[in-house]
Design a protein around this motif. Structure first.
Motif, PDB file in Angstrom:
ATOM      1  N   ALA A   1      10.833   2.283  10.936  1.00  0.00           N
ATOM      2  CA  ALA A   1      11.057   1.260  11.946  1.00  0.00           C
ATOM      3  C   ALA A   1       9.825   0.382  12.135  1.00  0.00           C
ATOM      4  O   ALA A   1       9.930  -0.804  12.341  1.00  0.00           O
ATOM      5  CB  ALA A   1      11.434   1.908  13.269  1.00  0.00           C
ATOM      6  N   GLU A   2       8.660   0.985  12.060  1.00  0.00           N
ATOM      7  CA  GLU A   2       7.455   0.216  12.307  1.00  0.00           C
ATOM      8  C   GLU A   2       6.358   0.658  11.356  1.00  0.00           C
ATOM      9  O   GLU A   2       6.403   1.748  10.789  1.00  0.00           O
ATOM     10  CB  GLU A   2       6.998   0.376  13.752  1.00  0.00           C
TER      11      GLU A   2
ATOM     12  N   ARG B   1       0.849  -1.191   0.000  1.00  0.00           N
ATOM     13  CA  ARG B   1       0.000   0.000   0.000  1.00  0.00           C
ATOM     14  C   ARG B   1       0.884   1.240   0.000  1.00  0.00           C
ATOM     15  O   ARG B   1       1.895   1.295   0.696  1.00  0.00           O
ATOM     16  CB  ARG B   1      -0.865   0.029   1.251  1.00  0.00           C
ATOM     17  N   THR B   2       0.482   2.227  -0.765  1.00  0.00           N
ATOM     18  CA  THR B   2       1.186   3.501  -0.772  1.00  0.00           C
ATOM     19  C   THR B   2       0.267   4.528  -0.131  1.00  0.00           C
ATOM     20  O   THR B   2      -0.890   4.661  -0.528  1.00  0.00           O
ATOM     21  CB  THR B   2       1.539   3.946  -2.207  1.00  0.00           C
TER      22      THR B   2
ATOM     23  N   GLY C   1       5.191   0.652   2.107  1.00  0.00           N
ATOM     24  CA  GLY C   1       5.759  -0.426   2.916  1.00  0.00           C
ATOM     25  C   GLY C   1       6.620   0.148   4.024  1.00  0.00           C
ATOM     26  O   GLY C   1       6.133   0.843   4.900  1.00  0.00           O
ATOM     27  N   GLN C   2       7.910  -0.128   3.985  1.00  0.00           N
ATOM     28  CA  GLN C   2       8.852   0.357   4.997  1.00  0.00           C
ATOM     29  C   GLN C   2       9.635   1.581   4.527  1.00  0.00           C
ATOM     30  O   GLN C   2      10.580   1.998   5.188  1.00  0.00           O
ATOM     31  CB  GLN C   2       9.835  -0.764   5.372  1.00  0.00           C
ATOM     32  N   ARG C   3       9.275   2.155   3.386  1.00  0.00           N
ATOM     33  CA  ARG C   3       9.993   3.322   2.846  1.00  0.00           C
ATOM     34  C   ARG C   3       9.197   4.596   3.112  1.00  0.00           C
ATOM     35  O   ARG C   3       7.976   4.615   3.018  1.00  0.00           O
ATOM     36  CB  ARG C   3      10.198   3.168   1.343  1.00  0.00           C
ATOM     37  N   TYR C   4       9.925   5.673   3.388  1.00  0.00           N
ATOM     38  CA  TYR C   4       9.315   6.974   3.654  1.00  0.00           C
ATOM     39  C   TYR C   4      10.078   8.016   2.845  1.00  0.00           C
ATOM     40  O   TYR C   4      11.303   8.117   2.932  1.00  0.00           O
ATOM     41  CB  TYR C   4       9.419   7.289   5.151  1.00  0.00           C
TER      42      TYR C   4
END
Length: 140
Positions: A65-66, A3-4, A26-29
Protein backbone atom coordinates in the motif's frame (compact mmCIF):
# COMPACT_ATOMS: atom_id res chain seq x y z
CA UNK A 1 15.49 2.11 -11.54
CA UNK A 2 13.63 0.29 -8.75
CA UNK A 3 15.36 -0.56 -5.50
CA UNK A 4 15.13 -4.12 -4.26
CA UNK A 5 15.27 -4.65 -0.53
CA UNK A 6 15.86 -8.15 0.83
CA UNK A 7 15.74 -9.13 4.50
CA UNK A 8 16.38 -12.48 6.13
CA UNK A 9 14.99 -13.31 9.55
CA UNK A 10 15.96 -16.57 11.27
CA UNK A 11 13.64 -17.64 14.10
CA UNK A 12 12.53 -20.74 15.96
CA UNK A 13 9.14 -22.23 15.10
CA UNK A 14 8.82 -25.42 17.10
CA UNK A 15 10.32 -27.90 16.31
CA UNK A 16 12.48 -26.35 13.57
CA UNK A 17 14.50 -23.22 12.90
CA UNK A 18 13.18 -21.32 9.90
CA UNK A 19 14.40 -18.45 7.78
CA UNK A 20 12.01 -15.90 6.27
CA UNK A 21 13.37 -14.15 3.21
CA UNK A 22 11.39 -11.02 2.35
CA UNK A 23 11.89 -9.28 -0.98
CA UNK A 24 10.50 -5.81 -1.73
CA UNK A 25 10.76 -4.33 -5.19
CA UNK A 26 8.91 -1.07 -5.64
CA UNK A 27 5.30 -1.87 -4.73
CA UNK A 28 5.75 -5.68 -4.78
CA UNK A 29 6.34 -7.84 -1.71
CA UNK A 30 7.34 -11.53 -1.85
CA UNK A 31 8.21 -14.02 0.89
CA UNK A 32 10.04 -17.34 0.97
CA UNK A 33 10.27 -19.73 3.91
CA UNK A 34 13.42 -21.81 4.42
CA UNK A 35 13.34 -24.65 6.93
CA UNK A 36 16.56 -25.45 8.76
CA UNK A 37 16.84 -28.42 11.07
CA UNK A 38 18.96 -27.56 14.08
CA UNK A 39 19.95 -24.00 14.93
CA UNK A 40 22.03 -22.79 11.98
CA UNK A 41 25.28 -20.89 12.38
CA UNK A 42 25.74 -17.62 10.53
CA UNK A 43 28.16 -19.12 8.04
CA UNK A 44 25.74 -22.01 7.35
CA UNK A 45 22.92 -19.60 6.56
CA UNK A 46 25.18 -17.52 4.31
CA UNK A 47 26.44 -20.65 2.53
CA UNK A 48 22.88 -21.91 2.03
CA UNK A 49 21.79 -18.60 0.51
CA UNK A 50 24.77 -18.48 -1.85
CA UNK A 51 24.24 -22.02 -3.09
CA UNK A 52 20.43 -22.09 -3.27
CA UNK A 53 19.40 -18.51 -4.07
CA UNK A 54 18.15 -19.37 -7.56
CA UNK A 55 16.09 -22.30 -6.23
CA UNK A 56 14.20 -20.29 -3.62
CA UNK A 57 10.48 -20.21 -4.38
CA UNK A 58 8.94 -16.91 -3.41
CA UNK A 59 5.24 -16.36 -2.85
CA UNK A 60 3.19 -14.63 -5.52
CA UNK A 61 3.81 -10.89 -5.37
CA UNK A 62 1.54 -8.83 -3.16
CA UNK A 63 1.04 -5.12 -3.77
CA UNK A 64 2.23 -2.87 -0.98
CA UNK A 65 0.00 0.00 0.00
CA UNK A 66 2.78 2.41 0.81
CA UNK A 67 6.51 2.79 0.48
CA UNK A 68 8.49 1.58 3.50
CA UNK A 69 9.80 4.27 5.84
CA UNK A 70 13.13 5.82 4.88
CA UNK A 71 16.31 4.68 6.60
CA UNK A 72 16.65 6.47 9.92
CA UNK A 73 19.48 7.30 12.22
CA UNK A 74 20.52 4.05 13.95
CA UNK A 75 21.00 5.65 17.36
CA UNK A 76 17.55 7.24 17.24
CA UNK A 77 16.11 3.90 16.15
CA UNK A 78 17.76 2.17 19.13
CA UNK A 79 16.33 4.77 21.52
CA UNK A 80 12.84 4.29 20.10
CA UNK A 81 13.11 0.51 20.34
CA UNK A 82 14.31 0.72 23.94
CA UNK A 83 11.41 3.05 24.77
CA UNK A 84 8.86 0.70 23.19
CA UNK A 85 10.29 -2.28 25.07
CA UNK A 86 10.00 -0.45 28.38
CA UNK A 87 6.40 0.54 27.63
CA UNK A 88 5.31 -2.95 26.65
CA UNK A 89 4.36 -5.53 29.24
CA UNK A 90 7.16 -7.83 28.15
CA UNK A 91 5.16 -9.79 25.63
CA UNK A 92 6.14 -8.96 22.08
CA UNK A 93 3.51 -9.76 19.49
CA UNK A 94 -0.24 -9.32 19.36
CA UNK A 95 -0.63 -13.06 18.93
CA UNK A 96 1.28 -13.68 22.17
CA UNK A 97 -0.80 -11.07 23.97
CA UNK A 98 -4.01 -12.69 22.73
CA UNK A 99 -2.82 -16.12 23.89
CA UNK A 100 -1.91 -14.67 27.30
CA UNK A 101 -5.41 -13.17 27.66
CA UNK A 102 -6.93 -16.53 26.70
CA UNK A 103 -4.79 -18.32 29.33
CA UNK A 104 -5.82 -15.82 32.01
CA UNK A 105 -9.49 -16.23 31.11
CA UNK A 106 -9.21 -20.03 31.26
CA UNK A 107 -7.47 -19.73 34.62
CA UNK A 108 -10.32 -17.58 36.02
CA UNK A 109 -12.92 -20.04 34.70
CA UNK A 110 -11.03 -22.96 36.24
CA UNK A 111 -10.88 -21.20 39.61
CA UNK A 112 -14.61 -20.49 39.56
CA UNK A 113 -15.40 -24.09 38.55
CA UNK A 114 -13.13 -25.61 41.21
CA UNK A 115 -14.54 -23.28 43.87
CA UNK A 116 -18.07 -24.40 42.98
CA UNK A 117 -17.01 -28.06 43.05
CA UNK A 118 -15.46 -27.64 46.51
CA UNK A 119 -18.58 -25.91 47.80
CA UNK A 120 -20.83 -28.68 46.46
CA UNK A 121 -18.58 -31.34 48.02
CA UNK A 122 -18.66 -29.49 51.35
CA UNK A 123 -22.48 -29.33 51.26
CA UNK A 124 -22.70 -33.02 50.35
CA UNK A 125 -20.50 -33.99 53.31
CA UNK A 126 -22.50 -31.78 55.66
CA UNK A 127 -25.77 -33.38 54.51
CA UNK A 128 -24.21 -36.83 54.97
CA UNK A 129 -23.16 -35.97 58.54
CA UNK A 130 -26.63 -34.67 59.33
CA UNK A 131 -28.18 -37.86 57.96
CA UNK A 132 -25.85 -40.02 60.11
CA UNK A 133 -26.78 -38.04 63.21
CA UNK A 134 -30.48 -38.60 62.49
CA UNK A 135 -29.83 -42.33 62.00
CA UNK A 136 -28.09 -42.53 65.39
CA UNK A 137 -30.94 -40.88 67.21
CA UNK A 138 -33.71 -42.90 65.57
CA UNK A 139 -32.71 -46.14 67.21
CA UNK A 140 -33.18 -44.87 70.78
Amino acid sequence: MERTRITLTVCFEAPFWIGLVERRTGQRYEVCKITFGAEPKDYEVWDYLLKNWRRLRFSPPVKLAEEPAPIRNPKRLQREIRKQLQESAGIGTKAQQALQLQREQNKRERKIYSREQKEQEKQRRFALRQERRKQKHRGH
